[in-house]
Design an enzyme around this catalytic site. Structure first.
Site, PDB file in Angstrom:
ATOM      1  CE  LYS A 199     -18.034 -49.788 -19.077  1.00  0.00           C
ATOM      2  NZ  LYS A 199     -16.940 -48.826 -19.191  1.00  0.00           N
ATOM      3  CG  PHE A 220      -9.299 -31.257 -12.428  1.00  0.00           C
ATOM      4  CD1 PHE A 220      -7.887 -31.254 -12.434  1.00  0.00           C
ATOM      5  CD2 PHE A 220     -10.035 -30.399 -13.137  1.00  0.00           C
ATOM      6  CE1 PHE A 220      -7.083 -30.494 -13.532  1.00  0.00           C
ATOM      7  CE2 PHE A 220      -9.350 -29.284 -13.963  1.00  0.00           C
ATOM      8  CZ  PHE A 220      -7.971 -29.490 -14.061  1.00  0.00           C
ATOM      9  CE  LYS A 251      -6.749 -34.777 -15.301  1.00  0.00           C
ATOM     10  NZ  LYS A 251      -7.318 -35.106 -14.282  1.00  0.00           N
ATOM     11  CG  LEU A 267       2.918 -33.830   1.998  1.00  0.00           C
ATOM     12  CD1 LEU A 267       3.285 -32.928   2.917  1.00  0.00           C
ATOM     13  CD2 LEU A 267       4.163 -34.359   1.115  1.00  0.00           C
ATOM     14  N   GLY A 307      -0.222 -45.360  -8.277  1.00  0.00           N
ATOM     15  CA  GLY A 307      -0.779 -46.112  -9.338  1.00  0.00           C
ATOM     16  C   GLY A 307      -2.245 -45.562  -9.835  1.00  0.00           C
ATOM     17  CB  CYS A 338      -5.126 -40.257 -13.749  1.00  0.00           C
ATOM     18  SG  CYS A 338      -6.907 -40.434 -14.174  1.00  0.00           S
ATOM     19  CE  LYS A 342      -5.184 -41.968 -18.711  1.00  0.00           C
ATOM     20  NZ  LYS A 342      -5.063 -40.504 -19.309  1.00  0.00           N
ATOM     21  CE  LYS A 364      -8.765 -43.128  -5.820  1.00  0.00           C
ATOM     22  NZ  LYS A 364      -8.907 -41.679  -5.724  1.00  0.00           N
ATOM     23  NE  ARG A 368      -8.641 -47.732 -15.605  1.00  0.00           N
ATOM     24  CZ  ARG A 368      -9.575 -46.574 -16.189  1.00  0.00           C
ATOM     25  NH1 ARG A 368      -9.587 -46.395 -17.469  1.00  0.00           N
ATOM     26  NH2 ARG A 368     -10.212 -46.058 -15.211  1.00  0.00           N
TER      27      ARG A 368
HETATM   28  P1  NAD Z   1     -12.954 -46.050 -19.122  1.00  0.00           P
HETATM   29  O1  NAD Z   1     -11.946 -46.684 -19.573  1.00  0.00           O
HETATM   30  O2  NAD Z   1     -13.410 -46.407 -17.760  1.00  0.00           O
HETATM   31  O3  NAD Z   1     -14.037 -45.345 -19.842  1.00  0.00           O
HETATM   32  C1  NAD Z   1     -13.897 -45.243 -21.291  1.00  0.00           C
HETATM   33  C2  NAD Z   1     -15.321 -45.572 -22.018  1.00  0.00           C
HETATM   34  O4  NAD Z   1     -15.355 -44.949 -23.153  1.00  0.00           O
HETATM   35  C3  NAD Z   1     -15.546 -47.034 -22.130  1.00  0.00           C
HETATM   36  O5  NAD Z   1     -16.539 -47.616 -21.339  1.00  0.00           O
HETATM   37  C4  NAD Z   1     -15.514 -47.223 -23.621  1.00  0.00           C
HETATM   38  O6  NAD Z   1     -16.183 -48.457 -24.021  1.00  0.00           O
HETATM   39  C5  NAD Z   1     -15.888 -45.891 -24.121  1.00  0.00           C
HETATM   40  N1  NAD Z   1     -15.537 -45.608 -25.591  1.00  0.00           N
HETATM   41  C6  NAD Z   1     -14.441 -45.811 -26.157  1.00  0.00           C
HETATM   42  N2  NAD Z   1     -14.751 -45.387 -27.451  1.00  0.00           N
HETATM   43  C7  NAD Z   1     -16.024 -45.004 -27.502  1.00  0.00           C
HETATM   44  C8  NAD Z   1     -16.710 -44.578 -28.621  1.00  0.00           C
HETATM   45  N3  NAD Z   1     -16.148 -44.357 -29.804  1.00  0.00           N
HETATM   46  N4  NAD Z   1     -18.058 -44.263 -28.421  1.00  0.00           N
HETATM   47  C9  NAD Z   1     -18.686 -44.472 -27.358  1.00  0.00           C
HETATM   48  N5  NAD Z   1     -17.856 -44.887 -26.072  1.00  0.00           N
HETATM   49  C10 NAD Z   1     -16.532 -45.182 -26.245  1.00  0.00           C
HETATM   50  O7  NAD Z   1     -12.024 -44.263 -18.872  1.00  0.00           O
HETATM   51  P2  NAD Z   1     -12.174 -43.334 -17.590  1.00  0.00           P
HETATM   52  O8  NAD Z   1     -11.505 -43.687 -16.402  1.00  0.00           O
HETATM   53  O9  NAD Z   1     -13.485 -42.784 -17.558  1.00  0.00           O
HETATM   54  O10 NAD Z   1     -11.240 -42.039 -18.430  1.00  0.00           O
HETATM   55  C11 NAD Z   1     -11.701 -41.413 -19.448  1.00  0.00           C
HETATM   56  C12 NAD Z   1     -10.675 -40.066 -19.514  1.00  0.00           C
HETATM   57  O11 NAD Z   1     -11.040 -39.345 -18.500  1.00  0.00           O
HETATM   58  C13 NAD Z   1      -9.175 -40.476 -19.624  1.00  0.00           C
HETATM   59  O12 NAD Z   1      -8.728 -39.436 -20.656  1.00  0.00           O
HETATM   60  C14 NAD Z   1      -8.771 -40.372 -18.337  1.00  0.00           C
HETATM   61  O13 NAD Z   1      -7.544 -39.975 -18.324  1.00  0.00           O
HETATM   62  C15 NAD Z   1      -9.654 -38.710 -17.888  1.00  0.00           C
HETATM   63  N6  NAD Z   1      -9.957 -38.919 -16.349  1.00  0.00           N
HETATM   64  C16 NAD Z   1     -10.085 -40.016 -15.655  1.00  0.00           C
HETATM   65  C17 NAD Z   1     -10.008 -39.883 -14.465  1.00  0.00           C
HETATM   66  C18 NAD Z   1     -10.510 -41.206 -13.208  1.00  0.00           C
HETATM   67  O14 NAD Z   1     -10.312 -41.129 -12.213  1.00  0.00           O
HETATM   68  N7  NAD Z   1     -10.749 -42.436 -13.966  1.00  0.00           N
HETATM   69  C19 NAD Z   1     -10.124 -38.652 -13.800  1.00  0.00           C
HETATM   70  C20 NAD Z   1      -9.701 -37.640 -14.621  1.00  0.00           C
HETATM   71  C21 NAD Z   1      -9.664 -37.884 -15.830  1.00  0.00           C
END
Ligand code: NAD
Length: 434
Positions: free
Chosen positions: A35, A152, A207, A253, A260, A263, A266, A324, A331
């Site tokens: 990445k 958010f 959250k 709505l 799905g 977020c 889980k 979506k 996921r």
């Molecule tokens: P993601 O899986 O897309 O990204 C997580 C990244 O963290 C990965 O690239 C992984 O390699 C990296 N990572 C893990 N451990 C690491 C470490 N020790 N050092 C460096 N990098 C590391 O996850 P995401 O969708 O971005 O979600 C992240 C968080 O944000 C989650 O808790 C999620 O619930 C929350 N969140 C997500 C969304 C969304 O729409 N995706 C929205 C709001 C909140």
């Protein structure tokens, strides 16, 4: 201000890019070397509209960089954001905090001066205090505070959501941390987007409460949709009639194949688990989880019924597999329940998705992937509209019907109408709640 962003996924990368656009000096870190290599070459590893342009702009301005070296990124940073994944822990529904805690340990070892360690990941109540303990234990002399700053943003509209948020929530337990967080978000505050300061636990809870509420709203309309089908009402009109009431609002709505994504599934599970741990069952959320599973399964029955009771040997074309539109995120997408069930029942499935292919190919084995909806329906027995990408919103239904062996459509996003489908030559059409 120098900021380190740990994790460059959907949240970390968007947040890092947007903070650099605010004028901060941001270093994004990921342990996934592939990445980081792509990011260093200027490639965006995810599909998020507008992110490539904003990223290139801030890299060129010298405010945004990428590294695999966490210690170098944390050195001298006034704020270190943890934006790593918190998936469901196998077996018990708990949020898996191993990535967050591993990041906290690494940050502890790398701190060089006062810094605020900010958790942006969605984490159960109490996690920020745990992060503080982990760092304190590893480095008792380190000068730091923790802060909770849940995110958010919505995938597909992430930049706009980050730059024009309904609110920013910041949980802090010291004035010094509050000052740093205020400085980071000052550009938003100046434009009058509200920043809500709370304690750590309240921010963490906001959250989960917000996501569970939205999941409930979707599930509520999906349940109403089912009753609409029995009593002859039209859920689209029902939702419109409800949504015009300012107390209810028209968002979330839309009846469909169940929620799905990365977020809601889980986070509802983690909230339910939190409730069980504290002997306060989250009964509404637990029911929402159950009903949502049923909604997804009900979609399979709908498709089978439309195909005269069996899909065995039939060719089914699925339009859209991501959870979506405008994201490549697969996921917990409803397609992961629906498509394997159809294949398991003997159907030959063809699918088209504008951006989901890379992920979906591994997650949905046995599917024949195509790149054009009209080619994909050639001699098909049924077309299933599963994700409402723009390119599937204005299909030439006549052209579609002509190419099919038996023109039938399961419109699981209520894009078209039975009347339009019939006029175009479809012999069967089902949607959700109409
Ligand atoms: P993601 O899986 O897309 O990204 C997580 C990244 O963290 C990965 O690239 C992984 O390699 C990296 N990572 C893990 N451990 C690491 C470490 N020790 N050092 C460096 N990098 C590391 O996850 P995401 O969708 O971005 O979600 C992240 C968080 O944000 C989650 O808790 C999620 O619930 C929350 N969140 C997500 C969304 C969304 O729409 N995706 C929205 C709001 C909140």
């Amino acid at each position: 201000m120098k900021i380190a962003m740990i994790g460059t996924g959907y949240v970390g990368l968007v947040s890092g890019v947007c903070f650099s656009d605010f004028g901060h000096d941001v270093v994004c870190v990921d342990k996934d070397c592939g990445k980081i290599e792509r990011l260093m070459r200027g490639e965006v590893p995810i599909y998020e509209p507008g992110l490539d342009v904003l990223m290139a702009k801030n890299v060129a301005a010298g405010r945004l960089s990428f590294t695999g070296d966490l210690a170098a990124a944390v050195d001298g940073a006034e704020a270190v954001f943890i934006a790593v994944g918190t998936p469901t822990r196998r077996g018990d529904g708990h949020a898996d905090l191993s990535y967050v805690m591993a990041a906290a340990e690494e940050i502890a070892a790398a701190l060089t001066g006062y810094a605020v360690v900010v958790t942006k990941s969605t984490v159960p109540v109490g996690t920020n205090r745990q992060v503080r303990q982990v760092i304190k234990k590893a480095r008792p002399e380190a000068e730091f505070d923790v802060a909770s700053n849940p995110e958010f943003l919505r995938e597909g509209a992430a930049i706009d959501d980050f730059m024009r948020p309904d609110r920013v929530v910041v949980g802090v337990s010291s004035d010094r941390a509050k000052e740093v967080m205020g400085e980071i978000y000052r550009p938003l505050f100046l434009r009058e987007f509200p920043i809500l300061y709370t304690d750590l636990e309240t921010a963490e809870m906001i959250k989960y409460a917000a996501n569970a509420f939205l999941a409930t709203k979707i599930t509520f309309i999906n349940e109403i949709a089912r009753l609409c089908e029995k009593v002859g009402a039209d859920v689209k009109e029902v939702a419109r009639g409800m949504g015009l009431d300012g107390r209810i609002g028209n968002k979330f709505l839309h009846a469909g194949p169940g929620y799905g994504g990365s977020c809601f599934p889980k986070d509802t599970q983690a909230l339910a688990r939190m409730g069980q741990d504290h002997a306060v069952p989250m009964q509404i959320t637990e029911t929402v989880i159950k009903v949502n599973d049923e909604v997804k399964r009900r979609m399979i029955d709908k498709i089978v019924d439309l195909c005269d009771g069996s899909v065995n040997g039939k060719t089914i074309t699925v339009l859209g597999v991501t959870f979506k539109p405008n994201t490549d995120d697969m996921r917990d997408a409803p397609s992961l329940t629906i498509v394997p069930a159809l294949i398991g029942a003997g159907a030959k499935v063809r699918a088209v998705d504008p951006q989901g292919l890379r992920e979906a190919q591994q997650m949905l084995p046995g599917v024949h992937w195509m790149d054009d909806a009209y080619k994909a329906v050639q001699k098909a027995d049924c077309v299933v509209l599963l994700t409402e990408w723009n390119e599937f919103r204005a299909l030439d239904l006549k052209k579609l019907a002509k190419k099919m062996t038996t023109p039938r459509m399961a419109d699981l996003r209520n894009i078209y109408s039975a009347r339009d489908a019939k006029k175009a030559g479809f012999e069967g059409y089902v949607s959700v709640g109409r």
